[in-house]
Every structure is written in structure tokens, then in C-alpha cells.
Design a protein around this motif. Structure first.
Motif, short mmCIF file in Angstrom:
data_model
loop_
_atom_site.label_atom_id
_atom_site.label_comp_id
_atom_site.label_asym_id
_atom_site.label_seq_id
_atom_site.Cartn_x
_atom_site.Cartn_y
_atom_site.Cartn_z
N ALA A 298 -1.35 -62.77 -19.00
CA ALA A 298 -1.54 -62.51 -20.43
C ALA A 298 -0.62 -63.39 -21.27
O ALA A 298 -1.05 -63.97 -22.28
N ALA B 21 -2.61 -60.34 -24.39
CA ALA B 21 -3.09 -61.72 -24.30
C ALA B 21 -3.63 -62.23 -25.62
O ALA B 21 -3.76 -63.45 -25.80
N LEU C 217 -8.32 -62.37 -15.74
CA LEU C 217 -8.27 -61.23 -16.64
C LEU C 217 -9.65 -60.61 -16.84
O LEU C 217 -9.79 -59.38 -16.92
N ILE D 221 -1.90 -67.04 -21.22
CA ILE D 221 -3.07 -67.23 -22.09
C ILE D 221 -2.63 -67.24 -23.55
O ILE D 221 -3.04 -68.10 -24.34
N SER D 222 -1.79 -66.29 -23.93
CA SER D 222 -1.33 -66.20 -25.32
C SER D 222 -0.56 -67.45 -25.73
O SER D 222 -0.76 -67.99 -26.82
#
Length: 425
Positions: free
Chosen positions: A358, A404, A386, A361-362
Motif C-alpha cells: 500500500a 494505498a 492488492l 503504491i501510494s
């Protein structure tokens, strides 16, 4: 100079156009569809409309009797106690709401002695077929995925395989539609020509029963000939493309394949080196095609004494986790008591790496610096991870959005999913 470059590009388009088209047709990418975490095989003579509920009840009963809490689950499955505390309620909820994701009514091992002549065992199988098809159609809470495994296309049972498909579809087709996620499993495939023949069978059945959607099938990889052909090539790759877009998955057959390779019965297992070789070949052949992969099963069942059940659970959980780490996100389950460890190991796999995935990705979407310098290919893998966790119930929509910063739809875009309904080469 610009004109010259344009002429060069035009010439490259001409020279490579056919190659581009062939590649796009052969390797369309990941499908925008859910993959079940397992397939449950039930012999046709043991299947009825109560099977799914019964399996769930048996799984819940065994789980509650032999697991005393999160710490106990951690000990059995081999995970951290903190992770087990997250996983335990998820497993309990899954067994109550959706104990089986993918159901396969088995006409192969369920009726191994059936002949092709009228009467005898064929009449037996016909009667069970009609009963099972009607039960599947009448099940109040159907599984997300279902299907049948028929006999192979070898000469001795070829007619029976076609008869089974024809009769079953006649019973369950409803104004040209089949149950959602319905698929036929074709076992013991030894040559691409058998796959091409299966395409012909599917076309015939679609026409005969007025099906409005393409009939798709899985190929079981359980013969050495499907991995290495007489010319030394990996025939499984040719099989995928011989299916003309109808092949939905490759399923590894643990025990038939191991036995055919001469492995002694005691050592036949999902983690044997011959199994790893076959599955690595399958993985390379399927990459980019949209064809899904499934590992096989373990025949060590959680039955008997408490110690025997716990030992079988530990083995099953370890093998499930091993498959997941190697990119096989699906496997086979053969007994209701295998469901608790299927879900416990699967949920633990996704939740263990959730926080890291997460954050990555963020960070990627925010274009900020983090502990990883992720390339687009890695981001696709993170998003796919995910997305799979969401689909099986290991993760929730709210926690993925919160940690995320993405919606499920955006995850699908990042993963590079493609829509391929009705795609044929």
C-alpha cells in the motif's frame, strides 16, 4: 530530417506490422476477471444441491473444534500471532459466507470405470449427470465459479467426454446462458491437437445449445508430454495458442504427473522438483496470455486424531503459502477440512505484505521518494497483488482506499488488466 524519420517509421510499421499483430493476439495481457483461490473437486455421484452448505458446515465444525484461538492458529499455520489475530475472524466469516469459490463436478475420477458403450456404467453416469446438473441449477447460493471435469480425449473415453459435455449443457443452459464462471476442465492432455479438437467440440456445443457466450475450458497439465514434446519443445505453450482464446487456465495435476515421471508414491508432492519444473514451464508459457495458473493438491487430509489433523493442516498451509509465493494464486482442495487452512494461509499471505504494498503504491502515485524505486512493471505487480487480496476477502475496500489511496477500479488500471470477453485469435 523529419521527413526522413517519418519514412523510416512508415517502413518499420510495414516490416513489423504482422509481428505486432501476432504478438497482440497471442499475448493480450492479464484478464479483467476474478481468479478463485481454489477449486474444489467433488465426484458427480457425491454432489447435490446441499454440497456447498455441507462443506462449509464441516469446515466450520472442524475449525472450531481443533483451533482454540489466534495463537493456536498461528502455531498451526506458521504465522505471527499478530497476523493470526487479523486472519482468524476473516477465515470464520469466509467459511460462513463463501466456503467454496470454485466448484468442479468431477466425471473423470468420479467414474473411472465408465465405458463408452450404451448401458452398464454409462447409464449410471447419465443418471448422475442429470441429477447433478439439475442440482447445480437449483442451488440457492451458487459458488462464484463452477464447472465440470470430463474424461480426456483419448480414444477409449473420447465419446464419453463429448456425451457428458453435451448432456450437461442441455440440462443447465438457460435461454443460451450458462452459470456465471462456468468452465469445462479437460484432463490428461498430451498434444496441442487435442486442444484444437476441444475447440471444435466447443463450437459444436455452442451451436447445438444456442449458447450466447463462448464456452471456455481449462487444460490440466498432468502428463510429461504436455511439458516436453517429442521434439523437445514445451508443448504447453502450443496448447495455449491452439485453444484460440478459449483456454481459461492451466491446472497442475500433482499425482498423475509425478507418477508418470516415475516418482515413488511416498514422495509425490506439490513441492517435489519434478512439480517445480512442470509449473515453471507452465508459468513461462502462460505469461502475458491471460491464461490463469493453478497449482495442484495435497492428498494428506486433515482427518483422524487431533494431532493428525493439525499436522495435515500445517502441511497444507505451508504448501498453499509456497504456491502463492511462486505466483500460483489458485490450488485444489479435496476435503472440507482443507478449507480453513486454504483461507488462513491465503489471507495471511496478502495481509503480511499489505502495508508495504500500500505504501509503495501510494508513494508511486504521489511521485514522492520512499524506500523503493519502483518501475511501472513492479507497480503493476503491486496493484495486482492488492486487487487479488480484495477479491478473495483478505483485504477490505476501505483499508485499501485509506492506506494505498486508490479505488479497486484504479488498481485494475495500474495492474494493466484488459477486457477480453469474446476474444479469439
Amino acid at each position: 530530417m523529419a521527413d526522413g524519420r517519418e519514412r523510416l517509421l512508415d517502413s518499420l510499421d510495414v516490416a513489423l506490422g504482422a509481428v505486432d499483430a501476432r504478438y497482440a493476439a497471442a499475448y493480450p495481457g492479464l484478464r479483467a476477471e476474478r481468479q478463485p483461490v481454489h477449486t474444489v473437486y467433488v465426484p458427480v455421484d457425491r454432489y447435490d444441491a446441499d454440497t456447498v452448505r455441507s462443506w462449509g458446515a464441516q469446515a466450520q465444525d472442524t475449525f472450531s473444534r481443533y483451533v482454540s484461538g489466534a495463537e493456536d492458529l498461528a502455531d498451526i499455520v506458521g504465522i505471527e500471532p499478530t497476523l493470526a489475530r487479523e486472519v482468524l475472524p476473516l477465515v470464520e466469516a469466509k467459511l460462513a459466507a463463501e466456503p467454496i469459490e470454485d466448484l468442479r463436478i468431477d466425471f473423470e475420477d468420479g467414474f473411472p470405470q465408465a465405458g463408452i458403450a450404451p448401458g452398464g456404467r454409462d447409464a449410471d453416469e447419465d443418471a448422475h449427470l442429470v441429477r447433478a446438473a439439475r442440482a447445480l441449477r437449483a442451488t440457492p447460493n451458487p459458488t462464484p465459479f463452477s464447472g465440470i471435469r470430463v474424461k480426456c480425449l483419448e480414444p477409449a473415453v473420447r465419446a464419453r467426454a463429448v456425451r457428458t459435455m453435451d448432456m450437461f449443457l442441455a440440462e443447465i443452459a438457460d435461454n443460451g446462458s450458462l452459470p456465471a464462471g462456468f468452465v469445462v476442465t479437460l484432463p490428461k492432455v498430451t498434444a496441442p491437437e487435442q486442444v484444437a479438437a476441444m475447440v471444435t467440440v466447443c463450437e459444436y456445443l455452442e451451436s447445438t445449445h444456442g449458447l450466447t457466450t463462448p464456452l471456455r475450458f481449462e487444460i490440466q497439465i498432468e502428463t510429461p508430454q504436455s511439458v516436453c514434446g517429442p521434439d523437445g519443445t514445451a508443448q504447453v505453450a502450443s496448447m495455449i495458442h491452439a485453444a484460440q482464446g478459449r483456454c481459461s487456465g492451466l491446472h497442475y495435476g500433482t499425482y498423475d504427473y509425478s507418477a508418470a515421471c516415475g516418482i515413488a508414491a511416498e514422495y509425490q508432492a506439490m513441492d517435489h522438483p519434478v512439480a517445480d519444473h512442470a509449473k515453471a514451464t507452465m508459468q513461462v508459457a502462460a505469461a502475458g496470455t491471460g491464461v490463469l495458473l493453478s497449482d495442484g493438491s495435497t492428498n494428506r487430509l486433515p482427518v483422524g486424531t487431533a494431532d493428525e489433523i493439525r499436522a495435515a493442516w500445517s502441511l497444507h498451509a505451508r504448501l498453499v503459502d509456497r504456491s502463492l509465493r511462486r505466483g500460483f494464486y489458485q490450488g485444489w482442495d479435496l476435503h472440507p477440512a482443507q478449507l480453513p487452512t486454504r483461507y488462513a494461509a491465503t489471507f495471511a499471505f496478502y495481509r503480511r505484505s499489505f502495508a508495504s504494498a500500500a505504501v509503495r503504491i501510494s508513494t508511486y502515485l504521489a511521485r514522492t521518494e520512499g524506500g523503493f524505486l519502483d518501475e511501472p512493471a513492479t507497480v503493476r505487480a503491486l496493484a495486482s497483488f492488492l486487487h487479488r487480496g480484495l477479491e478473495c476477502g483478505a483485504l477490505t475496500d476501505s483499508e485499501v482506499r485509506e492506506r494505498a489511496g486508490v479505488t479497486p477500479g484504479r488498481l485494475g488500471e495500474l495492474a494493466g488488466f484488459t477486457r477480453q470477453e469474446g476474444h479469439f485469435e
